[in-house]
Design a protein around this motif. Structure first.
Motif, short mmCIF file in Angstrom:
data_model
loop_
_atom_site.label_atom_id
_atom_site.label_comp_id
_atom_site.label_asym_id
_atom_site.label_seq_id
_atom_site.Cartn_x
_atom_site.Cartn_y
_atom_site.Cartn_z
N PHE A 1 0.83 -1.20 0.00
CA PHE A 1 0.00 0.00 0.00
C PHE A 1 0.87 1.25 0.00
CE2 PHE A 1 -1.88 3.51 2.34
CZ PHE A 1 -3.03 3.73 1.59
N ALA A 2 1.91 1.26 0.83
CA ALA A 2 2.78 2.43 0.92
C ALA A 2 3.41 2.75 -0.43
CB ALA A 2 3.89 2.18 1.96
N GLU A 3 3.90 1.74 -1.11
CA GLU A 3 4.57 1.96 -2.39
C GLU A 3 3.60 2.49 -3.45
OE1 GLU A 3 6.27 -1.80 -3.30
OE2 GLU A 3 7.69 -1.76 -1.60
N ILE A 4 2.43 1.87 -3.52
CA ILE A 4 1.45 2.28 -4.55
C ILE A 4 0.94 3.68 -4.26
CG2 ILE A 4 -0.84 1.81 -5.51
CD1 ILE A 4 -0.29 -1.18 -4.98
N PHE A 5 0.57 3.95 -3.01
CA PHE A 5 0.00 5.25 -2.68
C PHE A 5 1.02 6.38 -2.90
CE2 PHE A 5 -1.32 8.55 0.44
CZ PHE A 5 -2.54 8.86 -0.14
N ALA A 6 2.26 6.17 -2.45
CA ALA A 6 3.29 7.19 -2.63
C ALA A 6 3.55 7.44 -4.12
CB ALA A 6 4.59 6.77 -1.94
N ARG A 7 3.57 6.38 -4.91
CA ARG A 7 3.81 6.55 -6.35
C ARG A 7 2.66 7.31 -7.00
NH1 ARG A 7 4.19 1.52 -7.77
NH2 ARG A 7 2.10 1.25 -8.64
N GLU A 8 1.43 7.00 -6.61
CA GLU A 8 0.28 7.68 -7.20
C GLU A 8 0.25 9.17 -6.85
OE1 GLU A 8 -2.05 6.46 -9.41
OE2 GLU A 8 -0.55 4.88 -9.48
N SER B 1 3.59 8.48 7.88
CA SER B 1 4.48 8.90 6.80
C SER B 1 3.92 10.14 6.14
CB SER B 1 4.63 7.79 5.75
OG SER B 1 5.42 6.74 6.26
N SER B 2 4.81 11.04 5.75
CA SER B 2 4.44 12.29 5.09
C SER B 2 4.88 12.24 3.64
CB SER B 2 5.11 13.48 5.79
OG SER B 2 4.66 13.59 7.13
N ILE B 3 3.95 12.50 2.73
CA ILE B 3 4.23 12.46 1.30
C ILE B 3 4.04 13.88 0.75
CG2 ILE B 3 3.72 11.35 -0.90
CD1 ILE B 3 2.30 9.15 0.74
N PRO B 4 5.13 14.59 0.50
CA PRO B 4 5.00 15.96 -0.02
C PRO B 4 4.33 15.97 -1.40
CG PRO B 4 7.19 15.59 0.87
CD PRO B 4 6.53 14.25 0.78
N LEU B 5 3.46 16.91 -1.61
CA LEU B 5 2.82 17.03 -2.91
C LEU B 5 3.82 17.46 -3.96
CD1 LEU B 5 -0.50 18.78 -1.82
CD2 LEU B 5 -0.16 16.38 -2.43
N SER B 6 3.77 16.81 -5.10
CA SER B 6 4.59 17.07 -6.29
C SER B 6 6.06 16.74 -6.11
CB SER B 6 4.48 18.55 -6.72
OG SER B 6 5.26 19.39 -5.89
N MET B 7 6.44 16.15 -4.97
CA MET B 7 7.86 15.88 -4.73
C MET B 7 8.15 14.43 -4.37
SD MET B 7 8.82 19.28 -2.53
CE MET B 7 10.50 18.69 -2.26
N GLY B 8 7.12 13.62 -4.11
CA GLY B 8 7.37 12.23 -3.75
C GLY B 8 7.46 12.03 -2.25
N ILE B 9 8.02 10.89 -1.84
CA ILE B 9 8.05 10.52 -0.42
C ILE B 9 9.05 11.37 0.33
CG2 ILE B 9 9.83 8.75 -0.48
CD1 ILE B 9 6.44 8.29 1.23
N GLN B 10 8.72 11.76 1.56
CA GLN B 10 9.56 12.66 2.33
C GLN B 10 10.81 11.97 2.86
OE1 GLN B 10 7.56 15.21 5.05
NE2 GLN B 10 9.30 15.37 6.40
N ASP B 11 10.67 10.75 3.36
CA ASP B 11 11.85 10.04 3.81
C ASP B 11 11.83 8.65 3.22
OD1 ASP B 11 10.19 9.94 6.95
OD2 ASP B 11 10.20 8.34 5.46
N GLU B 12 12.90 7.92 3.43
CA GLU B 12 13.07 6.64 2.75
C GLU B 12 12.31 5.51 3.39
OE1 GLU B 12 14.52 6.31 -0.13
OE2 GLU B 12 14.87 8.46 -0.12
N ARG B 13 11.76 5.75 4.58
CA ARG B 13 10.99 4.69 5.24
C ARG B 13 9.65 4.52 4.56
NH1 ARG B 13 10.06 6.58 10.99
NH2 ARG B 13 9.61 8.47 9.81
N THR B 14 9.24 3.29 4.35
CA THR B 14 7.88 3.04 3.87
C THR B 14 6.93 3.14 5.06
OG1 THR B 14 8.04 0.66 4.24
CG2 THR B 14 8.73 1.49 2.09
N ILE B 15 5.65 3.23 4.76
CA ILE B 15 4.67 3.36 5.83
C ILE B 15 4.74 2.16 6.77
CG2 ILE B 15 2.20 3.45 6.33
CD1 ILE B 15 1.84 4.96 3.75
N GLY B 16 4.99 0.98 6.23
CA GLY B 16 5.02 -0.20 7.08
C GLY B 16 6.39 -0.48 7.65
N GLY B 17 7.38 0.37 7.36
CA GLY B 17 8.74 0.04 7.72
C GLY B 17 9.11 0.43 9.13
N LEU B 18 8.48 -0.19 10.13
CA LEU B 18 8.82 0.08 11.53
C LEU B 18 10.03 -0.74 11.92
CD1 LEU B 18 5.29 0.15 13.18
CD2 LEU B 18 6.86 2.06 12.89
#
Length: 309
Positions: free
Chosen positions: A149-156, A292-309
């Protein structure tokens, strides 16, 4: 409507009074001119700091409404299930909080003896709480679904090329959650430029549909069944216009407001909101206690995925 995060603690009445007195003394000390000058020289906390403390401490392993002001858990706690919420977050300024607090006070007067209204501006300990616009219901992902989910949502979000945007507030109303267990005092949100809220909602709903989760506001038949491979939605229009649904919750109650109370609330003077502009540049995705914070128009804010605890 998707809603979030609650905890509370119990203590003796005398202890509460002593603690309140102590806090009041500290507030008086901190409000001196010297301390204000010192505080103003400190840099603001980074946005990511709030994500580290987005959840309250769990005080019970079972659903105990007495620990949460009578609220009942919408999603039962089940091992391997992760409560999930997609939203846009807003921390009002001090001057904004004054206006919002006054609106809640007026709403309490309009509500009269129908029930208790609980503010969402501050915690029980006086800490400021973030407000939000929901982009999903409270839904559940399984452990093995979090990373996908994290990968798909961040990419979209990244491929949508949706830019940061501003919204304004225009109306006061009462809305309930889907379960009709709580009612929320909300400020309606004006449709922003380029229809950004509808576009973000569709991305959230389409992505969650891949994981068999229900949509927010839209009907399931209007949501496309596949998201991967779509490049962006800059020129697309949503099948359903949900502009009238977006809102920011200010307070909640367990008692359904009467028609008379709703009418009185609708007449509260909101002219001071005309100067309010709420800026959003990040989409928040919360799974369990991880945000996780996903900046608009810039992609994922940090390298951790949402599930990456």
């Amino acid at each position: 409507m998707a809603l979030v995060h609650y905890s509370d603690s119990e203590s003796d009445t005398d202890d509460n009074e002593d603690l309140s007195t102590s806090r009041a003394a500290k507030r008086i000390h901190l409000d001196t001119p010297t301390d204000n000058k010192q505080a103003s020289s400190l840099p603001p906390l980074p946005p990511s700091f709030h994500d580290l403390y987005a959840s309250s401490t769990r005080v019970s392993v079972r659903d105990d409404p007495s620990l949460h002001g009578g609220r009942k858990r919408v999603i039962p706690h089940v091992e391997g299930n992760w409560p999930t919420h997609i939203y846009l977050e807003w921390y009002p300024s001090k001057s904004d909080l004054v206006v919002l607090s006054d609106i809640i006070t007026q709403a309490e007067e309009c509500y009269g003896s129908e029930g208790d209204i609980h503010s969402l501006l501050h915690s029980d300990l006086g800490a400021q709480l973030p407000l939000h616009i929901s982009l999903s219901r409270p839904v559940v992902l399984r452990t093995e679904q979090r990373d996908s989910f994290a990968e798909i949502f961040a990419r979209e979000i990244r491929d949508s090329h949706i830019r940061p945007f501003d919204v304004t507030l225009y109306d006061l109303d009462w809305v309930s959650n889907y379960e009709k267990t709580r009612w929320f005092l909300v400020l309606r949100v004006q449709t922003p430029k380029y229809d950004c809220l509808n576009r973000l909602l569709r991305i959230s709903n389409r992505t969650l549909a891949l994981f068999d989760q229900p949509p927010l506001y839209e009907s399931p038949t209007s949501i496309e069944s596949k998201v991967p491979g779509r490049k962006h939605y800059a020129d697309e229009r949503p099948v359903e216009d949900c502009s009238h649904c977006f809102h920011i919750s200010l307070a909640w109650t367990l008692t359904q407001p009467s028609s008379a109370a709703k009418a009185r609330v609708a007449n509260i003077d909101l002219r001071r909101l005309r100067d309010f502009t709420v800026h959003f540049n990040t989409v928040k995705a919360k799974i369990g206690n991880n945000v996780s914070s996903i900046p608009l128009s810039m992609g994922i804010q940090d390298e951790r995925t949402i599930g990456g605890l």
